[in-house]
Design a protein around this motif. Sequence first.
Motif, short mmCIF file in Angstrom:
data_model
loop_
_atom_site.label_atom_id
_atom_site.label_comp_id
_atom_site.label_asym_id
_atom_site.label_seq_id
_atom_site.Cartn_x
_atom_site.Cartn_y
_atom_site.Cartn_z
N GLY A 214 14.53 -12.20 -19.43
CA GLY A 214 13.97 -13.40 -20.05
C GLY A 214 14.13 -14.62 -19.17
N VAL A 215 13.34 -15.64 -19.48
CA VAL A 215 13.44 -16.92 -18.78
C VAL A 215 13.36 -18.03 -19.84
CG1 VAL A 215 12.35 -18.49 -17.11
CG2 VAL A 215 12.32 -16.04 -16.68
N SER B 221 13.03 -24.17 -20.21
CA SER B 221 13.81 -25.41 -20.20
C SER B 221 13.41 -26.35 -19.07
CB SER B 221 15.30 -25.06 -20.09
OG SER B 221 15.50 -24.07 -19.10
N PRO C 267 17.02 -7.03 -14.92
CA PRO C 267 16.90 -7.70 -13.62
C PRO C 267 17.11 -9.21 -13.76
CG PRO C 267 14.73 -6.97 -14.41
CD PRO C 267 15.72 -6.59 -15.47
N GLY D 210 19.05 -12.98 -11.70
CA GLY D 210 19.70 -13.59 -10.55
C GLY D 210 21.21 -13.49 -10.72
N ASP E 214 23.50 -15.61 -11.06
CA ASP E 214 24.14 -16.50 -12.04
C ASP E 214 24.23 -15.87 -13.43
OD1 ASP E 214 21.27 -16.76 -12.17
OD2 ASP E 214 21.53 -18.53 -13.43
N GLN E 215 23.38 -14.89 -13.71
CA GLN E 215 23.39 -14.29 -15.06
C GLN E 215 24.16 -12.99 -15.12
OE1 GLN E 215 22.45 -15.57 -17.83
NE2 GLN E 215 21.31 -17.35 -17.13
N GLY F 157 17.63 -13.20 -2.25
CA GLY F 157 17.02 -14.24 -3.09
C GLY F 157 17.66 -14.35 -4.46
N LYS G 206 23.33 -24.33 -7.15
CA LYS G 206 22.17 -23.48 -7.45
C LYS G 206 20.92 -24.33 -7.74
CE LYS G 206 21.46 -21.68 -11.55
NZ LYS G 206 20.55 -21.01 -12.48
N MET G 207 19.77 -23.88 -7.29
CA MET G 207 18.52 -24.55 -7.68
C MET G 207 18.29 -24.26 -9.16
SD MET G 207 14.65 -24.12 -6.17
CE MET G 207 14.98 -24.72 -4.54
N LYS H 171 15.91 -25.25 -12.79
CA LYS H 171 14.67 -25.88 -13.24
C LYS H 171 14.91 -27.18 -14.00
CE LYS H 171 13.83 -22.13 -16.21
NZ LYS H 171 15.13 -21.84 -16.84
#
Length: 333
Positions: free
Chosen positions: A12-13, A16, A148, A150, A152-153, A186, A198-199, A201
């Motif tokens: 999920g994304v 935000s 799947p 990044g 950070d999760q 990546g 971290k980049m 959003k």
Amino acid sequence: MENQSKKTVFSGVQPSGNLTIGNYLGAIKNWKQFEDDYNSLYCVVDLHAITVRQEPAELRRRTLETLAVFMACGMDVSKNTLFVQSHVSAHAELAWVLNCYSMFGELSRMTQFKDKSQKHANNINAGLFTYPVLMAADILLYQTDIVPVGVDQKQHVELARDIAQRFNQTYSDTFIVPEPYIASSGTKIMSLADPTKKMSKSDENANATVRILDSKDDIIRKFKRAVTDSGSEVRFSEDKPGICNLMTIYSCFSGKSFEDIEKEFEGRGYGDFKLAVGEMCADSLSPIRDEFAHLLSDKAYLENVAKEGAQKASYLAQKTLSKVYRKVGFLAK
Ligand code: AQP
């Protein structure tokens, strides 16, 4: 409908903010490879987004746009179930049950909670604290095998594993214990304004992030301004976090190894390199931008994708939720 012999992938994304190349390279770009061999579900996790204050009209707009970004990035709606989290009430229902099987101590150790409570010190709400439990519910509802994400999760997926195992041991096998899937590169793209961060959003500094939908000019301008280190040699080295980040981005979009990149830019300096990264990134994202514009011109179609996705997801989610309700001892309706 779900194929019983296939494994399941879920991710999920949060809507935000406008999605960044971190969200793309760390997560969405890696989803396509699963669509033929897995039952695959991808969700716009709007319930998660309200752990931080959102402007309601913006949130609504970004939710549909995030779904369109999934599709523009190549997610085929005939092979993937794409949906919005709040359209499937089982997410919130399972999260409540799992809250009762999650420990205060383990939630206190989540680094994202620590980071976000520092960033939003005037709004450290209970949702921010229990965010990982809702994420565990998202994953476990679909009997997910792989997630799947990044880097950070990763800690949150590990917590979902612990919660699943605890529940399975308390009752009997109920949930599949999921595995995180972290790509080989990546998986943690850094901010262009501060390469030790971290980049994200939701970063308020427009120069810190490159958005998937930024124009070519904006992308090139942001890379030109990217904070780099003293020196001028394009070399992958721990003491050059800014250049390492740019080399990672260039490598992810071009498929070139760090060694090849070092050779390509030998004796050419940072200025040339930054321009090349900007052009490579902008050109790679250009088909996504075009497809996004095309998709957004038909909102009714996007709403229908969300509706059909929610129907498919609800059917699967309900099966797990009913099982859980039975195991914990809730009276049948
Ligand atoms: N910088 C990143 N590099 C690689 N992967 C990243 N992801 C996020 N940032 C990077 C991955 O993108 C997916 C979706 O993330 P999310 O929306 O669930 O929340 P997040 O991890 O908190 O992402 P952001 O962009 O930092 O959002 P905000 O600013 O709202 O907190 C995940 O798989 C994540 O790992």
